[in-house]
Design a protein around this motif. Sequence first.
Motif, PDB file in Angstrom:
ATOM      1  N   ILE A  31      -1.581  -7.222  -2.157  1.00 22.30           N
ATOM      2  CA  ILE A  31      -2.162  -7.394  -3.484  1.00 22.30           C
ATOM      3  C   ILE A  31      -1.389  -6.508  -4.447  1.00 22.30           C
ATOM      4  CG2 ILE A  31      -4.249  -7.119  -4.883  1.00 22.30           C
ATOM      5  CD1 ILE A  31      -4.411  -9.312  -2.742  1.00 22.30           C
ATOM      6  N   ASN A  32      -0.882  -7.093  -5.529  1.00 24.31           N
ATOM      7  CA  ASN A  32      -0.113  -6.300  -6.493  1.00 24.31           C
ATOM      8  C   ASN A  32      -1.042  -5.534  -7.439  1.00 24.31           C
ATOM      9  OD1 ASN A  32      -0.868  -8.111  -8.563  1.00 24.31           O
ATOM     10  ND2 ASN A  32       1.120  -9.108  -8.634  1.00 24.31           N
ATOM     11  N   SER A  33      -0.484  -4.764  -8.320  1.00 23.51           N
ATOM     12  CA  SER A  33      -1.275  -3.912  -9.210  1.00 23.51           C
ATOM     13  C   SER A  33      -2.135  -4.709 -10.193  1.00 23.51           C
ATOM     14  CB  SER A  33      -0.362  -2.949  -9.970  1.00 23.51           C
ATOM     15  OG  SER A  33       0.582  -3.677 -10.730  1.00 23.51           O
ATOM     16  N   ASP A  34      -1.838  -6.002 -10.352  1.00 22.56           N
ATOM     17  CA  ASP A  34      -2.642  -6.854 -11.224  1.00 22.56           C
ATOM     18  C   ASP A  34      -3.722  -7.617 -10.455  1.00 22.56           C
ATOM     19  OD1 ASP A  34      -1.257  -6.149 -13.571  1.00 22.56           O
ATOM     20  OD2 ASP A  34       0.313  -7.626 -13.130  1.00 22.56           O
ATOM     21  N   GLY A  35      -3.782  -7.419  -9.116  1.00 20.36           N
ATOM     22  CA  GLY A  35      -4.807  -8.060  -8.297  1.00 20.36           C
ATOM     23  C   GLY A  35      -4.441  -9.420  -7.744  1.00 20.36           C
ATOM     24  N   PHE A  36      -3.154  -9.785  -7.779  1.00 15.81           N
ATOM     25  CA  PHE A  36      -2.715 -11.087  -7.285  1.00 15.81           C
ATOM     26  C   PHE A  36      -1.948 -10.951  -5.965  1.00 15.81           C
ATOM     27  CE2 PHE A  36      -3.231 -11.691 -11.851  1.00 15.81           C
ATOM     28  CZ  PHE A  36      -4.027 -12.827 -11.866  1.00 15.81           C
ATOM     29  N   ALA A  37      -2.015 -11.993  -5.143  1.00 13.88           N
ATOM     30  CA  ALA A  37      -1.345 -12.008  -3.842  1.00 13.88           C
ATOM     31  C   ALA A  37       0.159 -12.197  -4.010  1.00 13.88           C
ATOM     32  CB  ALA A  37      -1.911 -13.133  -2.976  1.00 13.88           C
ATOM     33  N   VAL A  38       0.916 -11.408  -3.228  1.00 16.41           N
ATOM     34  CA  VAL A  38       2.380 -11.484  -3.195  1.00 16.41           C
ATOM     35  C   VAL A  38       2.833 -11.269  -1.757  1.00 16.41           C
ATOM     36  CG1 VAL A  38       2.709 -10.652  -5.568  1.00 16.41           C
ATOM     37  CG2 VAL A  38       2.647  -9.013  -3.682  1.00 16.41           C
ATOM     38  N   PRO A  39       4.070 -11.663  -1.403  1.00 15.67           N
ATOM     39  CA  PRO A  39       4.589 -11.308  -0.087  1.00 15.67           C
ATOM     40  C   PRO A  39       4.581  -9.775   0.065  1.00 15.67           C
ATOM     41  CG  PRO A  39       5.998 -12.930  -1.134  1.00 15.67           C
ATOM     42  CD  PRO A  39       5.029 -12.467  -2.179  1.00 15.67           C
ATOM     43  N   ALA A  40       4.268  -9.294   1.255  1.00 14.98           N
ATOM     44  CA  ALA A  40       4.092  -7.852   1.475  1.00 14.98           C
ATOM     45  C   ALA A  40       5.344  -7.034   1.209  1.00 14.98           C
ATOM     46  CB  ALA A  40       3.594  -7.591   2.886  1.00 14.98           C
ATOM     47  N   THR A  46       8.030   2.240  -5.042  1.00 16.53           N
ATOM     48  CA  THR A  46       7.128   2.877  -6.009  1.00 16.53           C
ATOM     49  C   THR A  46       5.944   1.988  -6.348  1.00 16.53           C
ATOM     50  OG1 THR A  46       8.427   2.053  -7.868  1.00 16.53           O
ATOM     51  CG2 THR A  46       8.974   4.242  -7.035  1.00 16.53           C
ATOM     52  N   ASP A  47       5.982   0.715  -5.947  1.00 23.79           N
ATOM     53  CA  ASP A  47       4.854  -0.183  -6.179  1.00 23.79           C
ATOM     54  C   ASP A  47       3.747   0.146  -5.183  1.00 23.79           C
ATOM     55  OD1 ASP A  47       6.250  -1.528  -8.139  1.00 23.79           O
ATOM     56  OD2 ASP A  47       7.040  -3.013  -6.741  1.00 23.79           O
ATOM     57  N   SER A  48       2.522   0.180  -5.659  1.00 21.96           N
ATOM     58  CA  SER A  48       1.404   0.498  -4.767  1.00 21.96           C
ATOM     59  C   SER A  48       0.714  -0.783  -4.318  1.00 21.96           C
ATOM     60  CB  SER A  48       0.418   1.428  -5.459  1.00 21.96           C
ATOM     61  OG  SER A  48      -0.040   0.845  -6.652  1.00 21.96           O
ATOM     62  N   LEU A  49       1.408  -1.555  -3.485  1.00 26.59           N
ATOM     63  CA  LEU A  49       0.843  -2.793  -2.971  1.00 26.59           C
ATOM     64  C   LEU A  49       0.025  -2.502  -1.720  1.00 26.59           C
ATOM     65  CD1 LEU A  49       3.877  -5.248  -3.225  1.00 26.59           C
ATOM     66  CD2 LEU A  49       2.184  -4.701  -4.952  1.00 26.59           C
ATOM     67  N   ALA A  50      -1.089  -3.171  -1.574  1.00 28.03           N
ATOM     68  CA  ALA A  50      -1.944  -3.001  -0.407  1.00 28.03           C
ATOM     69  C   ALA A  50      -1.869  -4.251   0.458  1.00 28.03           C
ATOM     70  CB  ALA A  50      -3.383  -2.759  -0.852  1.00 28.03           C
ATOM     71  N   VAL A  51      -1.429  -4.112   1.720  1.00 26.51           N
ATOM     72  CA  VAL A  51      -1.396  -5.250   2.645  1.00 26.51           C
ATOM     73  C   VAL A  51      -2.833  -5.619   2.969  1.00 26.51           C
ATOM     74  CG1 VAL A  51      -0.743  -6.035   4.951  1.00 26.51           C
ATOM     75  CG2 VAL A  51       0.847  -4.660   3.600  1.00 26.51           C
ATOM     76  N   ILE A  52      -3.143  -6.904   2.824  1.00 25.91           N
ATOM     77  CA  ILE A  52      -4.518  -7.357   3.018  1.00 25.91           C
ATOM     78  C   ILE A  52      -4.676  -8.320   4.191  1.00 25.91           C
ATOM     79  CG2 ILE A  52      -4.371  -9.265   1.374  1.00 25.91           C
ATOM     80  CD1 ILE A  52      -7.261  -8.271   0.486  1.00 25.91           C
ATOM     81  N   GLY A  53      -3.584  -8.915   4.673  1.00 28.45           N
ATOM     82  CA  GLY A  53      -3.685  -9.825   5.801  1.00 28.45           C
ATOM     83  C   GLY A  53      -2.456 -10.702   5.923  1.00 28.45           C
ATOM     84  N   VAL A  73      -5.971 -16.200   3.337  1.00 26.39           N
ATOM     85  CA  VAL A  73      -5.432 -15.041   4.048  1.00 26.39           C
ATOM     86  C   VAL A  73      -6.367 -14.655   5.183  1.00 26.39           C
ATOM     87  CG1 VAL A  73      -4.811 -12.601   3.812  1.00 26.39           C
ATOM     88  CG2 VAL A  73      -4.252 -14.207   1.987  1.00 26.39           C
ATOM     89  N   GLN A  74      -5.790 -14.511   6.383  1.00 23.03           N
ATOM     90  CA  GLN A  74      -6.542 -14.046   7.553  1.00 23.03           C
ATOM     91  C   GLN A  74      -6.460 -12.527   7.619  1.00 23.03           C
ATOM     92  OE1 GLN A  74      -5.698 -15.916  11.327  1.00 23.03           O
ATOM     93  NE2 GLN A  74      -4.868 -17.725  10.301  1.00 23.03           N
ATOM     94  N   ARG A  75      -7.587 -11.880   7.952  1.00 15.08           N
ATOM     95  CA  ARG A  75      -7.611 -10.424   8.077  1.00 15.08           C
ATOM     96  C   ARG A  75      -8.706 -10.016   9.050  1.00 15.08           C
ATOM     97  NH1 ARG A  75     -10.890  -7.705   3.787  1.00 15.08           N
ATOM     98  NH2 ARG A  75      -9.270  -6.167   4.055  1.00 15.08           N
ATOM     99  N   GLY A  76      -8.847  -8.730   9.279  1.00 12.49           N
ATOM    100  CA  GLY A  76      -9.900  -8.236  10.158  1.00 12.49           C
ATOM    101  C   GLY A  76      -9.642  -8.520  11.617  1.00 12.49           C
ATOM    102  N   ALA A  77      -8.352  -8.537  12.019  1.00 10.31           N
ATOM    103  CA  ALA A  77      -7.982  -8.849  13.399  1.00 10.31           C
ATOM    104  C   ALA A  77      -6.635  -8.220  13.718  1.00 10.31           C
ATOM    105  CB  ALA A  77      -7.909 -10.364  13.598  1.00 10.31           C
ATOM    106  N   GLY A  78      -6.244  -8.325  14.985  1.00  8.50           N
ATOM    107  CA  GLY A  78      -4.914  -7.893  15.401  1.00  8.50           C
ATOM    108  C   GLY A  78      -3.959  -9.067  15.338  1.00  8.50           C
ATOM    109  N   PHE A  79      -2.790  -8.840  14.768  1.00 13.02           N
ATOM    110  CA  PHE A  79      -1.780  -9.880  14.628  1.00 13.02           C
ATOM    111  C   PHE A  79      -0.485  -9.409  15.261  1.00 13.02           C
ATOM    112  CE2 PHE A  79      -4.662 -10.225  11.019  1.00 13.02           C
ATOM    113  CZ  PHE A  79      -5.023 -11.564  11.076  1.00 13.02           C
TER     114      PHE A  79
END
Length: 132
Positions: A31-40, A46-53, A73-79
């Motif tokens: 998730i980028n700083s504007d709240g939109f999904a992007v490739p990880a 310096t970008d504070s992107l959070a991997v979500i799944g 987006v799949q999350r909450g599991a082991g990949f």
Amino acid sequence: MDRAIWRKDGLLIPLKVAGGVNIYGGNMVAINSDGFAVPADKGTDTDSLAVIGLADECVDNTDGADGDALVLVQRGAGFCLANSSAKPVEQVAVGKRCQVEDSVTVCVDGTVNRTAGTVLEVSPDGVWVFIS
């Protein structure tokens, strides 16, 4: 008085995609700083992107604006992700955080300072990473 219960399990979630990006199925999504999904692996260290799944599908929003497309987006599991050949995750990293090398590969010390998730297992097939 009874009321309707609204619920999302958070394991498969739709996210609005940033404009000008293509997200491939099976790739890590942030998730980028504007709240939109992007490739990880998009952006710089310096970008504070959070991997979500991981993307459940391919979504091409290269010609669209922010939010014109949705990605599941799949999350909450082991990949199982690819292990870096340059900075491989080793057994000693089990239970610790690993970093994003690119959108399908994890490493111990990434050029982009972005946590992928917690290492569950290092196997010949790759690195099992829990992404919450």
